[in-house]
Design a protein around this motif. Structure first.
Motif, PDB file in Angstrom:
ATOM      1  N   GLN A  47       1.042  -1.189   0.165  1.00  0.00           N
ATOM      2  CA  GLN A  47      -0.197   0.074  -0.393  1.00  0.00           C
ATOM      3  C   GLN A  47       0.820   1.130  -0.171  1.00  0.00           C
ATOM      4  N   PRO A  48       0.561   2.918  -0.415  1.00  0.00           N
ATOM      5  CA  PRO A  48       0.989   3.349  -0.373  1.00  0.00           C
ATOM      6  C   PRO A  48       1.766   3.754   0.785  1.00  0.00           C
ATOM      7  N   PHE A  49       2.165   4.612   1.127  1.00  0.00           N
ATOM      8  CA  PHE A  49       3.492   5.144   2.366  1.00  0.00           C
ATOM      9  C   PHE A  49       1.747   6.993   2.491  1.00  0.00           C
ATOM     10  N   SER A  50       1.206   7.072   3.962  1.00  0.00           N
ATOM     11  CA  SER A  50       0.708   8.017   4.410  1.00  0.00           C
ATOM     12  C   SER A  50       1.264   9.465   3.729  1.00  0.00           C
ATOM     13  N   GLU A  51       0.429  10.458   3.705  1.00  0.00           N
ATOM     14  CA  GLU A  51       0.817  11.425   3.497  1.00  0.00           C
ATOM     15  C   GLU A  51       2.073  11.937   5.270  1.00  0.00           C
ATOM     16  N   GLU A  52       1.701  11.702   5.927  1.00  0.00           N
ATOM     17  CA  GLU A  52       2.082  12.565   7.124  1.00  0.00           C
ATOM     18  C   GLU A  52       4.272  11.053   6.784  1.00  0.00           C
ATOM     19  N   MET A  53       3.943   9.922   6.611  1.00  0.00           N
ATOM     20  CA  MET A  53       5.186   8.860   6.475  1.00  0.00           C
ATOM     21  C   MET A  53       5.574   9.474   5.251  1.00  0.00           C
ATOM     22  N   VAL A  54       5.003  10.027   4.190  1.00  0.00           N
ATOM     23  CA  VAL A  54       5.891  10.464   3.022  1.00  0.00           C
ATOM     24  C   VAL A  54       6.613  12.149   2.955  1.00  0.00           C
ATOM     25  N   GLU A  55       5.624  12.951   3.928  1.00  0.00           N
ATOM     26  CA  GLU A  55       6.704  14.158   4.765  1.00  0.00           C
ATOM     27  C   GLU A  55       7.787  13.801   5.809  1.00  0.00           C
ATOM     28  N   TYR A  56       8.021  12.716   6.469  1.00  0.00           N
ATOM     29  CA  TYR A  56       9.031  11.998   7.167  1.00  0.00           C
ATOM     30  C   TYR A  56       9.819  11.788   7.074  1.00  0.00           C
ATOM     31  N   ILE A  57       9.454  11.075   5.757  1.00  0.00           N
ATOM     32  CA  ILE A  57      10.831  10.114   4.834  1.00  0.00           C
ATOM     33  C   ILE A  57      11.646  11.420   4.030  1.00  0.00           C
ATOM     34  N   ARG A  58      10.894  11.916   3.128  1.00  0.00           N
ATOM     35  CA  ARG A  58      10.905  13.103   2.682  1.00  0.00           C
ATOM     36  C   ARG A  58      12.247  14.391   3.831  1.00  0.00           C
ATOM     37  N   SER A  59      12.347  14.391   4.738  1.00  0.00           N
ATOM     38  CA  SER A  59      13.108  15.430   5.343  1.00  0.00           C
ATOM     39  C   SER A  59      14.254  14.189   6.281  1.00  0.00           C
ATOM     40  N   LEU A  60      13.768  13.020   6.128  1.00  0.00           N
ATOM     41  CA  LEU A  60      15.611  12.562   5.938  1.00  0.00           C
ATOM     42  C   LEU A  60      16.576  12.443   5.534  1.00  0.00           C
ATOM     43  N   MET A  89      18.418   7.325   0.031  1.00  0.00           N
ATOM     44  CA  MET A  89      17.836   8.182  -1.536  1.00  0.00           C
ATOM     45  C   MET A  89      16.612   7.398  -2.313  1.00  0.00           C
ATOM     46  N   LEU A  90      17.016   6.229  -1.827  1.00  0.00           N
ATOM     47  CA  LEU A  90      15.826   5.343  -2.611  1.00  0.00           C
ATOM     48  C   LEU A  90      14.680   5.262  -1.943  1.00  0.00           C
ATOM     49  N   LEU A  91      14.162   5.558  -0.555  1.00  0.00           N
ATOM     50  CA  LEU A  91      13.856   5.287  -0.093  1.00  0.00           C
ATOM     51  C   LEU A  91      12.994   7.203   0.146  1.00  0.00           C
ATOM     52  N   LYS A  92      13.437   7.961  -0.585  1.00  0.00           N
ATOM     53  CA  LYS A  92      13.117   9.125  -1.182  1.00  0.00           C
ATOM     54  C   LYS A  92      12.147   9.514  -2.504  1.00  0.00           C
ATOM     55  N   LYS A  93      13.812   8.409  -3.457  1.00  0.00           N
ATOM     56  CA  LYS A  93      12.616   8.246  -4.717  1.00  0.00           C
ATOM     57  C   LYS A  93      11.817   7.823  -5.048  1.00  0.00           C
ATOM     58  N   GLY A  94      11.746   6.928  -3.981  1.00  0.00           N
ATOM     59  CA  GLY A  94      10.524   6.073  -4.483  1.00  0.00           C
ATOM     60  C   GLY A  94       9.112   6.377  -3.786  1.00  0.00           C
ATOM     61  N   VAL A  95       9.362   6.798  -2.757  1.00  0.00           N
ATOM     62  CA  VAL A  95       8.127   7.601  -2.424  1.00  0.00           C
ATOM     63  C   VAL A  95       7.973   8.838  -3.005  1.00  0.00           C
ATOM     64  N   ASP A  96       8.786   9.735  -3.450  1.00  0.00           N
ATOM     65  CA  ASP A  96       8.231  10.688  -4.540  1.00  0.00           C
ATOM     66  C   ASP A  96       7.615   9.816  -6.036  1.00  0.00           C
ATOM     67  N   THR A  97       7.601   8.669  -6.809  1.00  0.00           N
ATOM     68  CA  THR A  97       7.391   8.052  -7.570  1.00  0.00           C
ATOM     69  C   THR A  97       6.251   7.124  -7.003  1.00  0.00           C
TER      70      THR A  97
END
Length: 118
Positions: A47-60, A89-97
């Motif tokens: 399942q897709p990550f929640s928006e809250e989780m996406v924002e957290y991942i982007r902050s890493l 980097m993979l995690l951040k690019k992954g959530v962005d796509t």
């Protein structure tokens, strides 16, 4: 990771039980040769990550995390640093796509692949 590395947590109101995967042995590995991810069979990992989780991942920030660890006296190996940077980097690019955890794991580890002896 194995089933013994799963925490159960409740939300701030003491309701809503959730599962949290942990594994100190794979926290900062030098390779992924022996990694297993028991959660791959869980439907949630697709399942897709929640928006809250996406924002957290982007902050890493892997470089900042490495600097913090060094500041506290832990000089990790270059292999660990490289894996931390690449996986962040993979995690951040992954959530962005829009990739789910299952798909990111599939990029990191090939099933059945064996490394030839060096």
């Amino acid at each position: 990771m194995h089933a013994g590395n799963i925490l159960t947590c409740r939300d701030e109101q003491g309701h809503g039980l959730s599962l949290v995967t942990i594994d100190n042995g794979y926290c900062l590995p030098e390779s992924f040769e022996d990694c297993t991810f028991e959660w791959l069979c869980w439907p949630q990992c697709r399942q897709p990550f929640s928006e809250e989780m996406v924002e957290y991942i982007r902050s890493l920030d892997a470089e900042e995390d490495i600097a913090i660890l060094r500041f506290h006296g832990w000089d990790m190996s270059g292999k660990c640093e490289r894996i931390l940077c690449v996986t962040t980097m993979l995690l951040k690019k992954g959530v962005d796509t829009g990739l789910a955890a299952f798909h990111m794991r599939s990029i990191l580890c090939r099933d059945g692949a064996r490394r030839s002896p060096e």
